[in-house]
Design a protein around this motif. Structure first.
Motif, mmCIF file in Angstrom:
data_model
loop_
_atom_site.group_PDB
_atom_site.id
_atom_site.type_symbol
_atom_site.label_atom_id
_atom_site.label_comp_id
_atom_site.label_asym_id
_atom_site.label_seq_id
_atom_site.Cartn_x
_atom_site.Cartn_y
_atom_site.Cartn_z
ATOM 1 N N LEU A 109 1.032 -1.544 0.159
ATOM 2 C CA LEU A 109 0.120 -0.285 0.627
ATOM 3 C C LEU A 109 0.432 1.436 -0.309
ATOM 4 O O LEU A 109 0.812 1.711 -0.512
ATOM 5 C CB LEU A 109 -1.291 -0.101 1.497
ATOM 6 N N ASP A 110 1.949 1.163 1.346
ATOM 7 C CA ASP A 110 3.271 2.444 0.620
ATOM 8 C C ASP A 110 3.013 2.500 -0.821
ATOM 9 O O ASP A 110 3.475 3.868 -1.129
ATOM 10 C CB ASP A 110 4.104 2.341 1.939
ATOM 11 N N GLN A 111 3.857 1.689 -1.104
ATOM 12 C CA GLN A 111 4.513 1.662 -2.872
ATOM 13 C C GLN A 111 3.417 2.496 -3.769
ATOM 14 O O GLN A 111 3.362 3.170 -4.755
ATOM 15 C CB GLN A 111 4.880 0.231 -2.785
ATOM 16 N N LEU A 112 1.996 1.739 -3.344
ATOM 17 C CA LEU A 112 0.973 2.111 -4.502
ATOM 18 C C LEU A 112 0.997 4.277 -3.912
ATOM 19 O O LEU A 112 0.332 4.232 -5.045
ATOM 20 C CB LEU A 112 -0.443 1.176 -4.290
ATOM 21 N N ILE A 113 0.706 4.238 -2.626
ATOM 22 C CA ILE A 113 0.015 5.592 -2.971
ATOM 23 C C ILE A 113 0.764 6.596 -2.689
ATOM 24 O O ILE A 113 0.444 7.929 -3.554
ATOM 25 C CB ILE A 113 -0.453 5.294 -1.225
ATOM 26 N N GLY B 120 2.144 5.703 -10.301
ATOM 27 C CA GLY B 120 1.191 4.917 -10.027
ATOM 28 C C GLY B 120 -0.265 6.356 -10.083
ATOM 29 O O GLY B 120 -0.035 7.159 -10.641
ATOM 30 N N PRO B 121 -1.136 5.228 -9.856
ATOM 31 C CA PRO B 121 -2.483 6.152 -10.334
ATOM 32 C C PRO B 121 -2.930 6.644 -9.214
ATOM 33 O O PRO B 121 -3.672 7.908 -9.462
ATOM 34 C CB PRO B 121 -4.095 5.453 -10.258
ATOM 35 N N ILE B 122 -1.943 7.563 -7.956
ATOM 36 C CA ILE B 122 -2.192 8.140 -6.647
ATOM 37 C C ILE B 122 -1.514 9.007 -6.257
ATOM 38 O O ILE B 122 -2.351 10.242 -5.759
ATOM 39 C CB ILE B 122 -2.978 7.353 -5.510
ATOM 40 N N ARG C 133 -5.082 13.371 -3.178
ATOM 41 C CA ARG C 133 -3.694 13.011 -2.768
ATOM 42 C C ARG C 133 -2.929 13.406 -1.560
ATOM 43 O O ARG C 133 -2.425 12.621 -1.393
ATOM 44 C CB ARG C 133 -2.840 13.264 -3.878
ATOM 45 N N LYS C 134 -3.579 14.292 -1.383
ATOM 46 C CA LYS C 134 -3.052 14.978 -0.115
ATOM 47 C C LYS C 134 -3.841 14.026 0.946
ATOM 48 O O LYS C 134 -2.631 14.189 2.491
ATOM 49 C CB LYS C 134 -2.683 16.995 0.546
ATOM 50 N N ILE D 235 -14.471 11.282 -6.915
ATOM 51 C CA ILE D 235 -12.725 11.498 -6.667
ATOM 52 C C ILE D 235 -12.058 10.444 -6.123
ATOM 53 O O ILE D 235 -11.140 9.665 -6.264
ATOM 54 C CB ILE D 235 -11.854 12.414 -7.155
ATOM 55 N N ALA D 236 -12.374 10.595 -4.821
ATOM 56 C CA ALA D 236 -11.670 9.679 -3.098
ATOM 57 C C ALA D 236 -12.568 8.560 -4.066
ATOM 58 O O ALA D 236 -11.906 7.233 -3.598
ATOM 59 C CB ALA D 236 -12.925 10.021 -1.998
ATOM 60 N N LEU D 237 -13.854 7.811 -4.976
ATOM 61 C CA LEU D 237 -14.132 6.490 -4.949
ATOM 62 C C LEU D 237 -13.200 6.144 -6.107
ATOM 63 O O LEU D 237 -12.682 4.995 -6.435
ATOM 64 C CB LEU D 237 -15.642 6.508 -4.962
ATOM 65 N N ASP D 238 -13.028 6.713 -7.213
ATOM 66 C CA ASP D 238 -11.979 6.932 -8.169
ATOM 67 C C ASP D 238 -10.567 5.833 -7.398
ATOM 68 O O ASP D 238 -9.888 5.119 -8.278
ATOM 69 C CB ASP D 238 -11.563 7.663 -9.450
ATOM 70 N N LEU D 239 -9.666 6.872 -6.498
ATOM 71 C CA LEU D 239 -8.525 6.330 -5.685
ATOM 72 C C LEU D 239 -8.780 5.211 -4.782
ATOM 73 O O LEU D 239 -8.367 4.317 -5.268
ATOM 74 C CB LEU D 239 -8.208 7.803 -5.038
#
Length: 240
Positions: free
Chosen positions: A45-49, A54-56, A79-80, A155-159
């Motif tokens: 998760l750390d790497q993804l966000i 990446g997308p996030i 994102r923040k 937007i939150a749901l997409d992330l």
């Protein structure tokens, strides 16, 4: 579904930075996080966000005033939020549910159920939901988990969708059916109840989460109406 492959969930980014990282909690029956034990964000998760490609592409940026109300948050705000508050939400959820889902309390009866249904109202970017899902995974539950994730910020749901997919890709011990519902609840009590009934549909839920949504909703409605008290949840609660 669980793939049967050898899997080890490693942890990074300590939510309690003054303590060493916790041991792995992904073995069956090891769901409980002992009081005082720090909960850390899993490395995947750390790497993804925080990945810049990446997308996030989250970033750490404390903004205590801005996060009091997130319904209208844009992509940069989300994102923040993820980079700053997602790890805390995950840690809170992981810590709480690891104490609730214990062999001497509810784990035995939980494993007897072929399907667990979860409703997350105001799920945001999914930190609390991830904490619950990974806690269930750590118990070795092998049934089906059905999640309905509700939020008013698209937007939150997409992330969140990217994050939950990453959780599924880890090879969970259970099968996961995940559904998003984008809806903004009305401040009118009658309309609120109608919307809530539509979201819940038919059937019962084993876990219903709202976390800070109730406070956020109440404060916003109170600010809009200038009323001293809005008993907006006095009607919905019996429905739940």
């Amino acid at each position: 579904m669980h793939t049967g492959k050898q899997r080890s969930t490693s942890y990074n980014r300590h939510i309690s930075p003054f303590s060493p990282p916790p041991p792995h909690h992904d073995a069956p029956g090891s769901a409980s996080v002992q009081p005082g034990t720090p909960v850390a964000l899993p490395v995947f998760l750390d790497q993804l966000i925080f990945s810049r490609s990446g997308p996030i592409r989250a970033c750490y940026c404390p903004m205590p005033k801005e996060v009091a109300y997130n319904l209208d948050a844009d992509l940069e705000h989300n994102r923040k939020y993820i980079g700053t508050y997602f790890p805390r939400s995950f840690g809170e959820s992981r810590g709480i549910f690891s104490r609730l889902i214990r062999p001497d309390m509810v784990t035995d009866s939980m494993h007897a159920k072929p399907v667990l249904r979860i409703l997350d109202i105001g799920s945001g970017t999914g930190g609390n939901l991830c904490g619950l899902l990974l806690t269930l995974d750590s118990t070795g539950y092998t049934g089906r988990v059905e999640v309905i994730s509700v939020d008013g910020n698209a937007i939150a749901l997409d992330l969140q969708g990217h994050i939950i997919q990453a959780v599924k890709n880890q090879g969970l011990s259970f099968s996961l059916a995940y559904k998003q519902i984008h809806t903004v609840f009305d401040s009118n009590q009658a309309l609120f109840c109608k919307q809530l009934r539509a979201v819940m549909g038919e059937g019962d839920f084993d876990v219903i989460m709202a976390w800070k949504t109730i406070c956020e909703y109440y404060k916003h409605v109170k600010g809009v109406t200038k009323a001293g008290s809005i008993p907006v949840f006095s009607i919905p609660l019996p429905i739940v």
